[in-house]
Design a protein around this motif. Structure first.
Motif, PDB file in Angstrom:
ATOM      1  N   GLY A 196       0.806  -1.298  -0.014  1.00 33.67           N
ATOM      2  CA  GLY A 196      -0.154   0.081   0.148  1.00 33.67           C
ATOM      3  C   GLY A 196       0.769   1.273  -0.014  1.00 33.67           C
ATOM      4  O   GLY A 196       0.584   2.092  -0.922  1.00 33.67           O
ATOM      5  N   GLU A 197       1.952   1.377   0.946  1.00 34.68           N
ATOM      6  CA  GLU A 197       2.625   2.765   1.009  1.00 34.68           C
ATOM      7  C   GLU A 197       3.345   2.571  -0.265  1.00 34.68           C
ATOM      8  O   GLU A 197       3.348   3.951  -0.797  1.00 34.68           O
ATOM      9  CB  GLU A 197       3.682   2.395   2.171  1.00 34.68           C
ATOM     10  CG  GLU A 197       3.575   3.198   3.334  1.00 34.68           C
ATOM     11  CD  GLU A 197       4.610   2.957   4.343  1.00 34.68           C
ATOM     12  OE1 GLU A 197       5.960   3.379   4.152  1.00 34.68           O
ATOM     13  OE2 GLU A 197       4.172   2.322   5.058  1.00 34.68           O
ATOM     14  N   GLU A 198       4.036   1.771  -0.873  1.00 35.15           N
ATOM     15  CA  GLU A 198       4.793   1.772  -2.163  1.00 35.15           C
ATOM     16  C   GLU A 198       3.746   2.512  -3.343  1.00 35.15           C
ATOM     17  O   GLU A 198       4.244   3.195  -3.854  1.00 35.15           O
ATOM     18  CB  GLU A 198       5.380   0.463  -2.616  1.00 35.15           C
ATOM     19  CG  GLU A 198       6.314   0.569  -3.585  1.00 35.15           C
ATOM     20  CD  GLU A 198       6.943  -0.786  -3.942  1.00 35.15           C
ATOM     21  OE1 GLU A 198       7.003  -1.646  -3.308  1.00 35.15           O
ATOM     22  OE2 GLU A 198       7.542  -0.459  -5.198  1.00 35.15           O
ATOM     23  N   LYS A 203       1.797   6.550  -6.781  1.00 35.86           N
ATOM     24  CA  LYS A 203       0.494   7.295  -7.319  1.00 35.86           C
ATOM     25  C   LYS A 203       0.643   8.903  -7.278  1.00 35.86           C
ATOM     26  O   LYS A 203       0.565   9.620  -7.999  1.00 35.86           O
ATOM     27  CB  LYS A 203      -0.762   7.021  -6.514  1.00 35.86           C
ATOM     28  CG  LYS A 203      -2.143   7.964  -6.731  1.00 35.86           C
ATOM     29  CD  LYS A 203      -2.838   7.408  -7.812  1.00 35.86           C
ATOM     30  CE  LYS A 203      -4.042   8.632  -7.759  1.00 35.86           C
ATOM     31  NZ  LYS A 203      -4.952   8.137  -9.267  1.00 35.86           N
ATOM     32  N   GLU A 204       1.242   9.458  -5.906  1.00 37.48           N
ATOM     33  CA  GLU A 204       1.435  10.492  -5.772  1.00 37.48           C
ATOM     34  C   GLU A 204       2.628  11.238  -6.525  1.00 37.48           C
ATOM     35  O   GLU A 204       2.403  12.376  -7.245  1.00 37.48           O
ATOM     36  CB  GLU A 204       2.282  10.766  -4.279  1.00 37.48           C
ATOM     37  CG  GLU A 204       1.258  10.999  -3.347  1.00 37.48           C
ATOM     38  CD  GLU A 204       1.877  10.749  -2.002  1.00 37.48           C
ATOM     39  OE1 GLU A 204       2.999  11.107  -1.785  1.00 37.48           O
ATOM     40  OE2 GLU A 204       1.230  10.412  -1.043  1.00 37.48           O
ATOM     41  N   THR A 205       3.737  10.282  -7.002  1.00 38.97           N
ATOM     42  CA  THR A 205       4.636  11.023  -8.038  1.00 38.97           C
ATOM     43  C   THR A 205       4.053  11.062  -9.483  1.00 38.97           C
ATOM     44  O   THR A 205       4.234  12.144 -10.091  1.00 38.97           O
ATOM     45  CB  THR A 205       5.700   9.684  -8.286  1.00 38.97           C
ATOM     46  OG1 THR A 205       6.183   9.786  -6.836  1.00 38.97           O
ATOM     47  CG2 THR A 205       6.892  10.173  -9.004  1.00 38.97           C
ATOM     48  N   LEU A 206       3.273  10.058  -9.781  1.00 40.91           N
ATOM     49  CA  LEU A 206       2.573  10.295 -11.061  1.00 40.91           C
ATOM     50  C   LEU A 206       1.600  11.425 -11.307  1.00 40.91           C
ATOM     51  O   LEU A 206       1.474  12.157 -12.437  1.00 40.91           O
ATOM     52  CB  LEU A 206       1.858   8.922 -11.429  1.00 40.91           C
ATOM     53  CG  LEU A 206       2.820   7.780 -11.907  1.00 40.91           C
ATOM     54  CD1 LEU A 206       2.163   6.523 -11.953  1.00 40.91           C
ATOM     55  CD2 LEU A 206       3.918   7.877 -12.714  1.00 40.91           C
ATOM     56  N   THR A 207       0.926  11.579 -10.218  1.00 35.17           N
ATOM     57  CA  THR A 207      -0.085  12.710 -10.111  1.00 35.17           C
ATOM     58  C   THR A 207       0.610  14.053 -10.054  1.00 35.17           C
ATOM     59  O   THR A 207       0.216  14.933 -10.822  1.00 35.17           O
ATOM     60  CB  THR A 207      -0.948  12.551  -8.780  1.00 35.17           C
ATOM     61  OG1 THR A 207      -1.602  11.454  -8.589  1.00 35.17           O
ATOM     62  CG2 THR A 207      -2.040  13.643  -8.724  1.00 35.17           C
ATOM     63  N   LYS A 260      -7.260  -0.224  -7.219  1.00 35.61           N
ATOM     64  CA  LYS A 260      -8.330   0.779  -7.949  1.00 35.61           C
ATOM     65  C   LYS A 260      -7.914   2.257  -7.273  1.00 35.61           C
ATOM     66  O   LYS A 260      -8.242   3.191  -7.978  1.00 35.61           O
ATOM     67  CB  LYS A 260      -9.617   0.372  -7.580  1.00 35.61           C
ATOM     68  CG  LYS A 260     -10.071  -0.614  -8.381  1.00 35.61           C
ATOM     69  CD  LYS A 260     -11.749  -0.886  -8.109  1.00 35.61           C
ATOM     70  CE  LYS A 260     -12.315  -1.869  -9.171  1.00 35.61           C
ATOM     71  NZ  LYS A 260     -13.351  -2.427  -8.591  1.00 35.61           N
ATOM     72  N   LYS A 261      -7.384   2.279  -6.102  1.00 37.41           N
ATOM     73  CA  LYS A 261      -6.962   3.720  -5.735  1.00 37.41           C
ATOM     74  C   LYS A 261      -5.747   4.279  -6.475  1.00 37.41           C
ATOM     75  O   LYS A 261      -5.629   5.473  -6.663  1.00 37.41           O
ATOM     76  CB  LYS A 261      -6.480   3.573  -4.356  1.00 37.41           C
ATOM     77  CG  LYS A 261      -7.605   3.182  -3.335  1.00 37.41           C
ATOM     78  CD  LYS A 261      -7.184   3.529  -1.887  1.00 37.41           C
ATOM     79  CE  LYS A 261      -8.102   3.049  -0.920  1.00 37.41           C
ATOM     80  NZ  LYS A 261      -7.693   2.801   0.399  1.00 37.41           N
ATOM     81  N   ILE A 262      -4.961   3.351  -7.446  1.00 37.68           N
ATOM     82  CA  ILE A 262      -4.024   3.814  -8.095  1.00 37.68           C
ATOM     83  C   ILE A 262      -4.239   3.954  -9.424  1.00 37.68           C
ATOM     84  O   ILE A 262      -3.754   5.034  -9.946  1.00 37.68           O
ATOM     85  CB  ILE A 262      -2.888   2.746  -7.896  1.00 37.68           C
ATOM     86  CG1 ILE A 262      -2.498   2.295  -6.753  1.00 37.68           C
ATOM     87  CG2 ILE A 262      -1.548   3.349  -8.661  1.00 37.68           C
ATOM     88  CD1 ILE A 262      -2.269   3.294  -5.533  1.00 37.68           C
ATOM     89  N   GLY A 263      -5.043   3.130 -10.019  1.00 39.36           N
ATOM     90  CA  GLY A 263      -5.596   3.547 -11.412  1.00 39.36           C
ATOM     91  C   GLY A 263      -6.661   2.447 -12.011  1.00 39.36           C
ATOM     92  O   GLY A 263      -7.221   1.803 -10.965  1.00 39.36           O
ATOM     93  N   LYS A 264      -6.757   2.368 -13.020  1.00 45.00           N
ATOM     94  CA  LYS A 264      -7.653   1.379 -13.597  1.00 45.00           C
ATOM     95  C   LYS A 264      -7.149  -0.088 -13.618  1.00 45.00           C
ATOM     96  O   LYS A 264      -6.441  -0.096 -14.596  1.00 45.00           O
ATOM     97  CB  LYS A 264      -8.321   1.842 -14.726  1.00 45.00           C
ATOM     98  CG  LYS A 264      -8.986   3.014 -14.911  1.00 45.00           C
ATOM     99  CD  LYS A 264      -9.527   3.394 -16.213  1.00 45.00           C
ATOM    100  CE  LYS A 264      -9.957   4.921 -16.187  1.00 45.00           C
ATOM    101  NZ  LYS A 264     -10.329   5.446 -17.558  1.00 45.00           N
ATOM    102  N   PRO A 265      -7.688  -1.095 -12.866  1.00 39.73           N
ATOM    103  CA  PRO A 265      -7.185  -2.361 -13.177  1.00 39.73           C
ATOM    104  C   PRO A 265      -7.544  -2.974 -14.643  1.00 39.73           C
ATOM    105  O   PRO A 265      -8.795  -2.594 -15.238  1.00 39.73           O
ATOM    106  CB  PRO A 265      -7.789  -3.082 -12.044  1.00 39.73           C
ATOM    107  CG  PRO A 265      -8.401  -2.243 -11.028  1.00 39.73           C
ATOM    108  CD  PRO A 265      -8.476  -0.755 -11.644  1.00 39.73           C
ATOM    109  N   VAL A 266      -6.516  -3.551 -15.188  1.00 43.95           N
ATOM    110  CA  VAL A 266      -7.065  -4.087 -16.498  1.00 43.95           C
ATOM    111  C   VAL A 266      -7.290  -5.644 -16.254  1.00 43.95           C
ATOM    112  O   VAL A 266      -6.949  -6.326 -17.432  1.00 43.95           O
ATOM    113  CB  VAL A 266      -5.969  -3.810 -17.599  1.00 43.95           C
ATOM    114  CG1 VAL A 266      -5.841  -2.368 -17.871  1.00 43.95           C
ATOM    115  CG2 VAL A 266      -4.691  -4.310 -17.214  1.00 43.95           C
ATOM    116  N   PHE A 267      -7.386  -6.362 -15.218  1.00 43.86           N
ATOM    117  CA  PHE A 267      -7.659  -7.546 -15.309  1.00 43.86           C
ATOM    118  C   PHE A 267      -9.108  -7.833 -14.606  1.00 43.86           C
ATOM    119  O   PHE A 267      -9.583  -6.966 -13.700  1.00 43.86           O
ATOM    120  CB  PHE A 267      -6.557  -8.355 -14.462  1.00 43.86           C
ATOM    121  CG  PHE A 267      -6.258  -7.860 -13.102  1.00 43.86           C
ATOM    122  CD1 PHE A 267      -7.044  -8.520 -12.042  1.00 43.86           C
ATOM    123  CD2 PHE A 267      -5.560  -6.758 -12.743  1.00 43.86           C
ATOM    124  CE1 PHE A 267      -6.713  -8.095 -10.690  1.00 43.86           C
ATOM    125  CE2 PHE A 267      -5.515  -6.181 -11.425  1.00 43.86           C
ATOM    126  CZ  PHE A 267      -5.962  -6.767 -10.167  1.00 43.86           C
TER     127      PHE A 267
END
Ligand code: SF4
Length: 267
Positions: A196-198, A203-207, A260-267
């Protein structure tokens, strides 16, 4: 006119220059056409299932077929096709080391641009910055694969791919040039890069880089992958992986809310 190249020396890679019969294939993958200037890849990702997709039996990472005539083929074939989006590198990395010398990806881009096509590229390499001049001229969409901010993870699982920091700096530069960028976070390996932390830090970096879209995928245990990665797992994890991939542990369904908090899962 065929250009002359000096054949590069890349350790451990048997490079063959070949001619392809066809460049543009119809694509079902978010683009109208797909093209791959290279068959084979020097990035050495242990989770790679490209050989399975293209039914390649030679040892992946030890050979590279360089399609020397592909830019000319793109030009000839694009003349007779409806304009559309070309996906470069749908199977193998378009900006691997050999591209510095051969510049086939660049020359294919130029042909697509000259014929009024748009382009979609997915890469793990900051070398894409070299082609910003072309990408700016055409409708372009560039995706970076980033599996972790931790470069030790990259060294273990993608040993010959460029460092993560190179990909992040390329994202920044492309965004500054007004080019659309998305990120594919994957594959996520249980207990390795899916904490989770990683993931929150990623996510913060990409945002902060204002990445348009983020997609997330889990590790797919296709043919040949298990035999490569099992030796790298921390002690005790092998059994857990066997339960997840070959038993009835629904690990990924339980992790999905976090993903899902990070992005859209594709699986
Ligand atoms: S960069 Fe892509 S094609 Fe190359 S080894 Fe890694 S996953 Fe496979």
């Amino acid at each position: 006119m065929e250009l002359e190249f000096g054949k590069p020396e890349i350790a451990g890679l048997d490079i063959k220059e070949i001619s392809c019969k066809k460049a543009l294939s119809d694509s079902a993958l978010e683009a109208d056409y797909s093209l791959n200037p290279y068959r084979g890849c020097s990035h050495g990702c242990l989770y790679c299932y490209a050989p399975f997709v293209i039914k390649e039996e030679r040892p992946w990472g030890e050979f590279l077929d360089v399609k020397r005539n592909i830019p000319k083929k793109v030009s000839e074939e694009a003349d007779g096709k409806d304009k559309g989006m070309g996906r470069i590198g749908s199977v193998t990395e378009p900006y691997q080391e050999a591209e510095r010398e051969y510049k086939l990806t660049r020359r294919c881009l130029k042909q697509l641009s000259d014929h009024g096509f748009s382009v979609l590229i997915q890469t793990k390499s900051g070398m894409v910055k070299r082609d910003i001049d072309l990408l700016r001229e055409m409708e372009s969409d560039v995706g970076f694969t980033i599996t972790s901010l931790d470069d030790d993870f990259r060294k273990r699982f993608e040993p010959d791919a460029p460092p993560v920091v190179d990909r992040l700096s390329a994202i920044k530069e492309l965004k500054e040039e007004g080019i659309d960028v998305w990120v594919f976070v994957g594959p996520l390996l249980p207990f390795e890069n899916d904490g989770g932390e990683e993931l929150n830090r990623l996510k913060e970096t990409l945002t902060s880089l204002e990445v348009q879209e983020i997609y997330v995928d889990k590790l797919n245990m296709r043919n040949g992958v298990w035999s490569k990665i099992q030796h790298l797992l921390e002690a005790g994890q092998r059994e857990r992986y066997e339960e997840i991939y070959f038993g009835d542990d629904d690990y990924f369904e339980r992790k999905k809310p976090l993903y899902k908090k990070i992005g859209k899962p594709v699986f």
